[in-house]
Motif scaffolding. Structure first.
Motif, PDB file in Angstrom:
ATOM      1  N   THR A   1      75.005  65.936 112.928  1.00 53.74           N
ATOM      2  CA  THR A   1      74.860  67.292 113.462  1.00 53.74           C
ATOM      3  C   THR A   1      76.180  67.694 114.101  1.00 53.74           C
ATOM      4  OG1 THR A   1      72.547  66.819 113.929  1.00 53.74           O
ATOM      5  CG2 THR A   1      73.509  68.708 115.040  1.00 53.74           C
ATOM      6  N   ILE A   2      76.721  68.858 113.696  1.00 53.88           N
ATOM      7  CA  ILE A   2      78.014  69.261 114.249  1.00 53.88           C
ATOM      8  C   ILE A   2      77.969  70.570 115.017  1.00 53.88           C
ATOM      9  CG2 ILE A   2      79.399  67.973 112.586  1.00 53.88           C
ATOM     10  CD1 ILE A   2      79.834  70.593 111.099  1.00 53.88           C
TER      11      ILE A   2
ATOM     12  N   ILE B   1      76.369  71.915 106.413  1.00 54.33           N
ATOM     13  CA  ILE B   1      76.395  71.508 107.818  1.00 54.33           C
ATOM     14  C   ILE B   1      74.976  71.361 108.357  1.00 54.33           C
ATOM     15  CG2 ILE B   1      78.651  72.533 108.309  1.00 54.33           C
ATOM     16  CD1 ILE B   1      77.133  74.841 109.733  1.00 54.33           C
ATOM     17  N   LYS B   2      74.855  70.491 109.353  1.00 49.28           N
ATOM     18  CA  LYS B   2      73.583  70.302 110.037  1.00 49.28           C
ATOM     19  C   LYS B   2      73.755  70.815 111.465  1.00 49.28           C
ATOM     20  CE  LYS B   2      71.353  66.440 109.269  1.00 49.28           C
ATOM     21  NZ  LYS B   2      70.916  65.023 109.366  1.00 49.28           N
ATOM     22  N   CYS B   3      72.779  71.608 111.922  1.00 45.56           N
ATOM     23  CA  CYS B   3      72.829  72.221 113.242  1.00 45.56           C
ATOM     24  C   CYS B   3      71.595  71.809 114.038  1.00 45.56           C
ATOM     25  CB  CYS B   3      72.872  73.741 113.116  1.00 45.56           C
ATOM     26  SG  CYS B   3      74.129  74.354 112.000  1.00 45.56           S
TER      27      CYS B   3
ATOM     28  N   VAL C   1      68.928  75.856 103.904  1.00 47.99           N
ATOM     29  CA  VAL C   1      68.481  74.757 103.050  1.00 47.99           C
ATOM     30  C   VAL C   1      67.180  74.176 103.576  1.00 47.99           C
ATOM     31  CG1 VAL C   1      69.050  72.452 102.165  1.00 47.99           C
ATOM     32  CG2 VAL C   1      70.825  74.197 102.353  1.00 47.99           C
ATOM     33  N   GLN C   2      67.136  73.899 104.885  1.00 47.51           N
ATOM     34  CA  GLN C   2      65.997  73.189 105.446  1.00 47.51           C
ATOM     35  C   GLN C   2      65.919  73.420 106.953  1.00 47.51           C
ATOM     36  OE1 GLN C   2      66.697  68.976 105.249  1.00 47.51           O
ATOM     37  NE2 GLN C   2      64.535  68.499 105.341  1.00 47.51           N
TER      38      GLN C   2
ATOM     39  N   LYS D   1      66.231  70.842 114.133  1.00 49.80           N
ATOM     40  CA  LYS D   1      67.440  70.792 113.297  1.00 49.80           C
ATOM     41  C   LYS D   1      67.284  71.655 112.055  1.00 49.80           C
ATOM     42  CE  LYS D   1      68.804  66.274 114.863  1.00 49.80           C
ATOM     43  NZ  LYS D   1      69.158  64.921 114.526  1.00 49.80           N
ATOM     44  N   PHE D   2      68.426  72.145 111.576  1.00 53.59           N
ATOM     45  CA  PHE D   2      68.420  72.899 110.327  1.00 53.59           C
ATOM     46  C   PHE D   2      69.735  72.687 109.587  1.00 53.59           C
ATOM     47  CE2 PHE D   2      69.835  75.830 113.623  1.00 53.59           C
ATOM     48  CZ  PHE D   2      70.927  76.493 113.063  1.00 53.59           C
ATOM     49  N   VAL D   3      69.694  72.966 108.286  1.00 55.26           N
ATOM     50  CA  VAL D   3      70.846  72.722 107.416  1.00 55.26           C
ATOM     51  C   VAL D   3      71.228  74.024 106.723  1.00 55.26           C
ATOM     52  CG1 VAL D   3      71.669  71.416 105.420  1.00 55.26           C
ATOM     53  CG2 VAL D   3      70.091  70.340 107.038  1.00 55.26           C
TER      54      VAL D   3
END
Length: 109
Positions: free
Chosen positions: A20-21, A47-49, A75-76, A81-83
């Protein structure tokens, strides 16, 4: 560009292994957060948030808003979390090659 279900599945698999960034806190999605996400998408494409507990936004709301502001694809979304994904405009700099849907052909009768 609209992602197909197979492409989403491919991106979810890739996202499983990344850290996660981008963290969204109590201030929500500020210009700084949007710029950070935009720069990360430019460099990585995927990216993952994460939405922190003190944020007033849900992960779904944050995902939708950040995708809109960075012109990326959702994406998800799972839990907090989300992508996000945005294909690099320069073909030579693309890091992720998405699978293509095969067109269905009608059998000859």
């Amino acid at each position: 560009m609209e992602l197909t279900s197979k492409q989403r599945a491919q991106l979810r698999g890739i996202a499983n292994g990344i850290d996660t960034i981008v963290h969204i806190g109590k201030d929500g999605i500020t210009d700084n957060v949007a710029k950070q996400a935009n720069d990360a998408l430019e460099a990585r494409e995927l990216i993952k948030c994460r939405v922190l507990e003190n944020s007033m936004l849900t992960a779904r709301e944050a995902c939708t808003e950040l995708a809109r502001r960075t012109r990326s694809e959702e994406v998800q979304v799972i839990g907090t979390k989300f992508v996000l994904y945005r294909r690099h405009y320069d073909k030579s700099k693309r890091k992720i090659e998405l699978i293509q849907e095969k067109k269905k052909t009608k059998p000859l009768t």
